[in-house]
Scaffold this active site. Structure first.
Site, short mmCIF file in Angstrom:
data_model
loop_
_atom_site.label_atom_id
_atom_site.label_comp_id
_atom_site.label_asym_id
_atom_site.label_seq_id
_atom_site.Cartn_x
_atom_site.Cartn_y
_atom_site.Cartn_z
CG PHE A 25 -1.89 -1.14 1.27
CD1 PHE A 25 -2.86 -1.29 0.28
CD2 PHE A 25 -1.85 -2.07 2.29
CE1 PHE A 25 -3.76 -2.34 0.32
CE2 PHE A 25 -2.74 -3.12 2.33
CZ PHE A 25 -3.70 -3.26 1.34
CD GLU A 158 -4.41 -12.70 -5.56
OE1 GLU A 158 -5.33 -12.46 -4.74
OE2 GLU A 158 -4.48 -12.43 -6.78
#
Length: 205
Positions: A25, A158
């Site tokens: 992020f 993932e």
């Protein structure tokens, strides 16, 4: 009495902006000023802003069996609380460039629960935590058959490890009441289902 929303984005002046972290992020630091309700200007102040991107969440609901599908998975942000960090949540995924929310819903339904939605009804869009992050959630209820639902899902590359649970609508509502479900998207969607359940059972069949 003044009406709400007298100010818009154009009333905010961002005097400086820099990225202070870029990883999975991004975090930016902003120096900004904006008008106050009393007519003065707010002195310059700083805020950190978490740029997360938008997401789509779906509550899978079978109106014939009156059951929902909830996903159990590990969530880092729940560590240190007086609860398990494995939460019961909705089907959810990040919106990618060029995808509609409906596209994300169908993709994540397959990846996370092996489900296809024959209908999607919009519940609402909401800002997750606008005091510090940009994320908007697009929230839906999706029609499914729960007859063969449940099991283990997720993409290993993932680092997803998901168990899909089939529970009655009554049990899902009870889990909101007693705190076993305490994440915003699931709370909003299940309470919406509680309000719209009779209509969906009559109109979705």
């Amino acid at each position: 009495m003044a009406e709400p929303f007298q100010f818009q984005s154009s009333d905010v002046t961002i005097e400086k902006r820099e990225t202070v972290f870029q990883g999975f992020f991004r975090m930016d630091k902003l120096w900004l000023v904006h008008p106050r309700f009393d007519g003065r200007n707010m002195p310059q102040f700083t805020r950190e802003l978490f740029l997360r991107g938008d997401a789509t969440c779906v509550l899978p609901y079978d109106p014939d069996r009156d059951e929902v599908v909830l996903l159990e998975q590990f969530r880092l942000g729940a560590i240190g609380r007086d609860q398990s960090p494995w939460l019961l949540e909705l089907v959810a995924g990040m919106n990618e460039n060029g995808e509609s929310s409906e596209d994300v819903a169908q993709r994540e339904g397959q990846e996370e629960a092996g489900l296809s939605f024959s209908k999607l009804e919009k519940i609402c869009d909401y800002l997750v935590s606008p005091g510090g992050t940009t994320e908007m959630v697009y929230l839906y209820c999706g029609k499914v058959s729960t007859e063969s639902a449940g099991g283990l899902y997720g993409l290993e590359d993932e680092h997803e490890d998901i168990r899909a649970h089939v529970v009655s609508a009554d049990e899902a509502i009870a889990m909101i009441s007693d705190g076993r479900i305490n994440n915003a998207a699931a709370i909003i969607a299940i309470q919406w289902l509680q309000l719209n359940r009779t209509r969906l059972r009559a109109g979705w069949q």
